[in-house]
Design a protein around this motif. Structure first.
Motif, short mmCIF file in Angstrom:
data_model
loop_
_atom_site.label_atom_id
_atom_site.label_comp_id
_atom_site.label_asym_id
_atom_site.label_seq_id
_atom_site.Cartn_x
_atom_site.Cartn_y
_atom_site.Cartn_z
N ALA A 143 4.41 -9.99 -19.31
CA ALA A 143 3.15 -10.33 -18.78
C ALA A 143 3.27 -11.57 -17.83
CB ALA A 143 2.45 -10.94 -19.86
N LEU A 144 4.56 -12.37 -17.86
CA LEU A 144 4.47 -13.49 -17.04
C LEU A 144 5.16 -12.92 -15.43
CD1 LEU A 144 5.82 -16.37 -19.30
CD2 LEU A 144 3.82 -16.47 -17.82
N ALA A 145 6.09 -12.14 -15.79
CA ALA A 145 6.68 -11.51 -14.53
C ALA A 145 5.72 -10.56 -13.94
CB ALA A 145 8.02 -10.67 -14.92
N LEU A 146 5.05 -9.59 -14.70
CA LEU A 146 3.92 -8.91 -13.88
C LEU A 146 3.01 -9.21 -13.27
CD1 LEU A 146 3.74 -6.35 -17.22
CD2 LEU A 146 4.82 -5.70 -14.77
N ASP A 147 2.57 -10.57 -13.80
CA ASP A 147 1.30 -11.37 -13.52
C ASP A 147 1.85 -11.94 -11.87
OD1 ASP A 147 -1.25 -12.28 -13.17
OD2 ASP A 147 -0.38 -14.25 -13.88
N ALA A 148 3.19 -12.46 -11.88
CA ALA A 148 3.73 -12.89 -10.78
C ALA A 148 3.90 -11.83 -9.48
CB ALA A 148 4.78 -13.72 -10.78
N CYS A 149 4.31 -11.05 -9.89
CA CYS A 149 4.56 -9.83 -8.81
C CYS A 149 3.10 -9.29 -8.37
CB CYS A 149 5.20 -8.62 -9.67
SG CYS A 149 7.04 -8.89 -9.99
N GLU A 150 2.23 -9.22 -9.29
CA GLU A 150 0.60 -8.87 -8.78
C GLU A 150 0.27 -9.70 -7.78
OE1 GLU A 150 -3.66 -8.16 -10.38
OE2 GLU A 150 -2.10 -8.11 -11.81
N THR A 151 0.57 -11.33 -8.08
CA THR A 151 0.22 -12.30 -7.29
C THR A 151 0.88 -11.96 -5.79
OG1 THR A 151 -0.60 -13.79 -8.91
CG2 THR A 151 0.07 -14.71 -6.76
N SER A 152 2.11 -11.73 -5.79
CA SER A 152 2.83 -11.39 -4.53
C SER A 152 2.15 -10.29 -3.63
CB SER A 152 4.39 -10.85 -4.98
OG SER A 152 5.09 -12.04 -5.34
N ILE A 153 2.01 -9.31 -4.43
CA ILE A 153 1.38 -8.09 -3.81
C ILE A 153 0.05 -8.57 -3.16
CG2 ILE A 153 0.32 -5.83 -4.03
CD1 ILE A 153 2.47 -5.48 -6.31
N LEU A 154 -0.87 -9.21 -3.98
CA LEU A 154 -2.18 -9.71 -3.30
C LEU A 154 -2.26 -10.67 -2.41
CD1 LEU A 154 -4.16 -9.37 -6.79
CD2 LEU A 154 -4.29 -7.69 -4.96
N ASN A 155 -1.10 -11.25 -2.16
CA ASN A 155 -0.83 -12.25 -1.18
C ASN A 155 0.00 -11.71 -0.09
OD1 ASN A 155 -2.34 -14.84 -1.64
ND2 ASN A 155 -1.51 -14.08 -3.75
N GLY A 156 0.23 -10.31 -0.07
CA GLY A 156 0.91 -9.93 1.21
C GLY A 156 2.42 -10.18 1.21
N HIS A 157 2.89 -10.37 -0.17
CA HIS A 157 4.39 -10.56 -0.16
C HIS A 157 4.50 -11.93 0.46
CE1 HIS A 157 4.85 -6.78 -2.39
NE2 HIS A 157 4.34 -6.36 -1.49
N GLN A 158 3.65 -12.80 0.73
CA GLN A 158 3.82 -14.14 1.31
C GLN A 158 3.64 -15.01 0.22
OE1 GLN A 158 5.12 -14.38 4.46
NE2 GLN A 158 5.34 -12.23 4.11
N VAL A 159 4.71 -15.39 -0.40
CA VAL A 159 4.55 -16.51 -1.52
C VAL A 159 5.21 -17.83 -1.05
CG1 VAL A 159 5.34 -17.25 -3.94
CG2 VAL A 159 4.77 -14.86 -3.60
N ALA A 184 -7.67 -3.77 1.34
CA ALA A 184 -7.59 -2.40 0.81
C ALA A 184 -6.32 -1.97 0.78
CB ALA A 184 -8.34 -1.47 1.62
N ASP A 185 -5.50 -2.30 1.47
CA ASP A 185 -3.92 -1.96 1.43
C ASP A 185 -3.34 -2.63 0.00
OD1 ASP A 185 -4.18 0.00 3.55
OD2 ASP A 185 -3.06 -1.37 4.94
N ALA A 186 -3.67 -4.06 0.02
CA ALA A 186 -2.96 -4.75 -0.96
C ALA A 186 -3.39 -4.40 -2.41
CB ALA A 186 -3.35 -6.20 -0.52
N LEU A 187 -4.97 -3.98 -2.39
CA LEU A 187 -5.33 -3.48 -3.87
C LEU A 187 -4.68 -2.24 -4.11
CD1 LEU A 187 -9.20 -4.59 -3.42
CD2 LEU A 187 -7.50 -5.56 -4.66
N ALA A 188 -4.64 -1.28 -3.09
CA ALA A 188 -3.88 -0.18 -3.26
C ALA A 188 -2.54 -0.05 -3.85
CB ALA A 188 -4.02 0.90 -1.89
N GLU A 189 -1.88 -1.21 -3.24
CA GLU A 189 -0.22 -1.35 -3.44
C GLU A 189 -0.30 -2.15 -5.05
OE1 GLU A 189 3.49 -4.00 -2.32
OE2 GLU A 189 1.71 -4.07 -0.81
N ARG A 190 -1.20 -2.91 -5.30
CA ARG A 190 -1.46 -3.47 -6.53
C ARG A 190 -1.73 -2.36 -7.78
NH1 ARG A 190 -6.16 -6.38 -9.04
NH2 ARG A 190 -7.15 -4.51 -8.22
N GLY A 244 -12.38 -12.57 3.74
CA GLY A 244 -12.84 -12.72 5.18
C GLY A 244 -11.74 -12.17 6.23
N GLY A 245 -10.63 -11.84 5.68
CA GLY A 245 -9.68 -11.20 6.77
C GLY A 245 -9.97 -9.75 6.89
N ASP A 246 -8.85 -9.24 7.24
CA ASP A 246 -8.74 -7.80 7.76
C ASP A 246 -9.20 -6.76 6.42
OD1 ASP A 246 -8.34 -5.25 8.67
OD2 ASP A 246 -6.25 -5.57 8.99
N GLY A 247 -10.28 -5.96 6.49
CA GLY A 247 -10.48 -5.27 5.37
C GLY A 247 -9.44 -4.09 4.97
#
Length: 193
Positions: free
Chosen positions: A120-136, A63-69, A56-59
């Motif tokens: 896997a645990l570390a990679l998954d957390a980092c991916e979550t960071s990216i997909l949340n705009g580095h706002q954890v 797209a930027d988050a997905l590209a970074e991921r 629902g936010g800025d498309g």
């Protein structure tokens, strides 16, 4: 209590329940207070199935988050959906070396599965960071821990869940170091410390 001084009672309880030390997590500060995570079957989650930023936010932000991921995944050189991971980048190799040293120093045995879980645990957390705009924050942290199939597969009890989370948070120091302080803070807050 700080992150570096986790109580050993949970560790001892987990050892009694599990019967053997299969995988020990370093705490984010790298001290020698282990926590356990005993995996049964570990399947590395398919990163493409992870939650994405609010549509629902800025498309363009999405797209930027997905590209970074996608760029992060490619840079990590880990095959998506594989059941076994091995350290490939210098950062992954350092994470695995420190985790392995910690496990062995505390009487555990390192294994292919321990390496897979650690990465896997570390990679998954980092991916979550990216997909949340580095706002954890606390909410992102709690949602990640509660919804991660990998953490759930490792969590046979509270001590093993804490062990998996400990490994995850420690791993962010290597694979997404700019986000690690946020993960550490959220972990500390969730533990009531």
């Amino acid at each position: 209590m700080s992150i570096t001084a986790r109580p050993r009672t949970a560790t001892l309880a987990a050892l009694a329940v599990v019967g053997a030390l299969a995988l020990t997590g370093c705490t984010p500060a790298g001290d020698a207070n282990p926590t356990e995570a005993t995996p049964t079957t570990t399947t590395v989650p398919d990163e493409s199935a992870a939650a994405t930023p609010d549509a629902g936010g800025d498309g363009s932000a999405t797209a930027d988050a997905l590209a970074e991921r996608d760029a992060f995944i490619a840079a990590q050189q880990q095959p998506v959906g594989q059941t076994t991971l091995t350290a490939k980048t210098p950062e992954q190799q350092e994470l695995v070396a420190q985790q392995r040293a910690h496990v062995e120093a505390n009487g555990g045995q390192w294994s292919e599965q321990a390496e897979t879980v650690t990465l896997a645990l570390a990679l998954d957390a980092c991916e979550t960071s990216i997909l949340n705009g580095h706002q954890v924050d606390q909410d992102v942290y709690q949602m990640h821990v509660a919804s991660s199939p990998l953490i759930q597969s490792l969590a046979i009890d509270d001590a093993s869940r804490e062990g998996a989370v400990s490994i995850m948070v420690f791993g962010t120091r290597f694979l997404c170091p700019d986000d690690a302080p946020q993960w550490e803070q959220a972990w500390t807050e969730s533990s009531g410390q």
